[in-house]
Motif scaffolding. Structure first.
Motif, PDB file in Angstrom:
ATOM      1  N   THR A   7       0.837  -1.206   0.000  1.00 51.86           N
ATOM      2  CA  THR A   7       0.000   0.000   0.000  1.00 51.86           C
ATOM      3  C   THR A   7       0.869   1.252   0.000  1.00 51.86           C
ATOM      4  O   THR A   7       0.615   2.195  -0.746  1.00 51.86           O
ATOM      5  N   VAL A   8       1.894   1.258   0.824  1.00 50.67           N
ATOM      6  CA  VAL A   8       2.798   2.414   0.884  1.00 50.67           C
ATOM      7  C   VAL A   8       3.468   2.644  -0.469  1.00 50.67           C
ATOM      8  O   VAL A   8       3.477   3.765  -0.988  1.00 50.67           O
ATOM      9  N   LEU A   9       4.018   1.589  -1.051  1.00 46.54           N
ATOM     10  CA  LEU A   9       4.707   1.733  -2.337  1.00 46.54           C
ATOM     11  C   LEU A   9       3.749   2.162  -3.449  1.00 46.54           C
ATOM     12  O   LEU A   9       4.085   3.005  -4.280  1.00 46.54           O
ATOM     13  N   PHE A  10       2.559   1.575  -3.466  1.00 44.17           N
ATOM     14  CA  PHE A  10       1.560   1.920  -4.472  1.00 44.17           C
ATOM     15  C   PHE A  10       1.191   3.404  -4.389  1.00 44.17           C
ATOM     16  O   PHE A  10       1.158   4.106  -5.400  1.00 44.17           O
ATOM     17  N   LEU A  11       0.930   3.885  -3.182  1.00 39.20           N
ATOM     18  CA  LEU A  11       0.559   5.289  -3.033  1.00 39.20           C
ATOM     19  C   LEU A  11       1.718   6.227  -3.325  1.00 39.20           C
ATOM     20  O   LEU A  11       1.511   7.325  -3.859  1.00 39.20           O
ATOM     21  N   ILE A  12       2.929   5.812  -2.994  1.00 36.45           N
ATOM     22  CA  ILE A  12       4.100   6.644  -3.327  1.00 36.45           C
ATOM     23  C   ILE A  12       4.208   6.806  -4.836  1.00 36.45           C
ATOM     24  O   ILE A  12       4.411   7.915  -5.344  1.00 36.45           O
ATOM     25  N   VAL A  13       4.068   5.696  -5.568  1.00 39.53           N
ATOM     26  CA  VAL A  13       4.166   5.772  -7.029  1.00 39.53           C
ATOM     27  C   VAL A  13       3.079   6.685  -7.588  1.00 39.53           C
ATOM     28  O   VAL A  13       3.357   7.561  -8.415  1.00 39.53           O
ATOM     29  N   LEU A  14       1.849   6.485  -7.140  1.00 44.11           N
ATOM     30  CA  LEU A  14       0.764   7.293  -7.696  1.00 44.11           C
ATOM     31  C   LEU A  14       0.864   8.763  -7.296  1.00 44.11           C
ATOM     32  O   LEU A  14       0.712   9.651  -8.142  1.00 44.11           O
ATOM     33  N   MET A  15       1.114   9.026  -6.032  1.00 42.94           N
ATOM     34  CA  MET A  15       1.129  10.417  -5.586  1.00 42.94           C
ATOM     35  C   MET A  15       2.355  11.177  -6.070  1.00 42.94           C
ATOM     36  O   MET A  15       2.260  12.327  -6.488  1.00 42.94           O
ATOM     37  N   ARG A  16       3.507  10.548  -5.994  1.00 46.04           N
ATOM     38  CA  ARG A  16       4.741  11.258  -6.328  1.00 46.04           C
ATOM     39  C   ARG A  16       4.951  11.369  -7.838  1.00 46.04           C
ATOM     40  O   ARG A  16       5.307  12.427  -8.344  1.00 46.04           O
ATOM     41  N   PHE A  17       4.723  10.274  -8.550  1.00 46.07           N
ATOM     42  CA  PHE A  17       5.066  10.274  -9.969  1.00 46.07           C
ATOM     43  C   PHE A  17       3.881  10.600 -10.873  1.00 46.07           C
ATOM     44  O   PHE A  17       4.066  10.934 -12.028  1.00 46.07           O
ATOM     45  N   LEU A  18       2.672  10.521 -10.352  1.00 47.72           N
ATOM     46  CA  LEU A  18       1.506  10.866 -11.156  1.00 47.72           C
ATOM     47  C   LEU A  18       1.046  12.291 -10.874  1.00 47.72           C
ATOM     48  O   LEU A  18       0.773  13.056 -11.788  1.00 47.72           O
ATOM     49  N   ASP A  19       0.976  12.654  -9.598  1.00 47.45           N
ATOM     50  CA  ASP A  19       0.494  13.979  -9.219  1.00 47.45           C
ATOM     51  C   ASP A  19       1.596  14.954  -8.813  1.00 47.45           C
ATOM     52  O   ASP A  19       1.312  16.112  -8.523  1.00 47.45           O
ATOM     53  N   ARG A  20       2.819  14.481  -8.724  1.00 47.17           N
ATOM     54  CA  ARG A  20       3.955  15.333  -8.313  1.00 47.17           C
ATOM     55  C   ARG A  20       3.749  15.946  -6.931  1.00 47.17           C
ATOM     56  O   ARG A  20       4.084  17.098  -6.674  1.00 47.17           O
TER      57      ARG A  20
END
Length: 124
Positions: free
Chosen positions: A75-88
């Motif tokens: 869950t942590v890794l999934f949200l990091i990818v989406l929040m950091r690399f998708l929404d900056r």
């Protein structure tokens, strides 16, 4: 069973939800076939396609690696990818939301409801 001694069984709600979805799907198909407006393209292009690919790739990776990384770390890794690399989203907020979400998931499902969740090789 669809119906039990005391009323509706576990198949009652899924049956009626499926029936309602089928009827609505047919109505949408009929409405779309009668329309003269072709509407927007169904396949995104350019930046939208990159964003869609990132979401699909991250979701596929989460499901594929769930038994290896576990639900909490996944869950942590999934949200990091989406929040950091998708929404900056800035790193501090990304980490805070990811860890808090995993913590709430753990508290609600593992601790309160006692639902067994996949654990990682590290026991997380």
């Amino acid at each position: 069973s669809y119906w039990g001694e005391n009323g509706p069984g576990p198949a009652f709600l899924p049956f009626w939800l499926g029936a309602a979805m089928a009827v609505l799907g047919v109505l949408l198909l009929i409405g779309a076939s009668r329309s003269t407006d072709p509407g927007p393209e169904w396949l995104p292009r350019g930046e939208a396609l990159k964003r869609l690919s990132l979401v699909l790739g991250a979701t596929t990776a989460l499901v594929a690696l769930l038994n290896v990384v576990g639900m909490l770390l996944g869950t942590v890794l999934f949200l990091i990818v989406l929040m950091r690399f998708l929404d900056r989203t800035p790193w501090p907020l990304t980490l805070l939301v990811a860890v808090a979400t995993a913590g709430v998931n753990f508290l609600v499902f593992s601790y309160w409801l006692r639902v067994p969740m996949p654990t990682s090789v590290l026991g997380l």
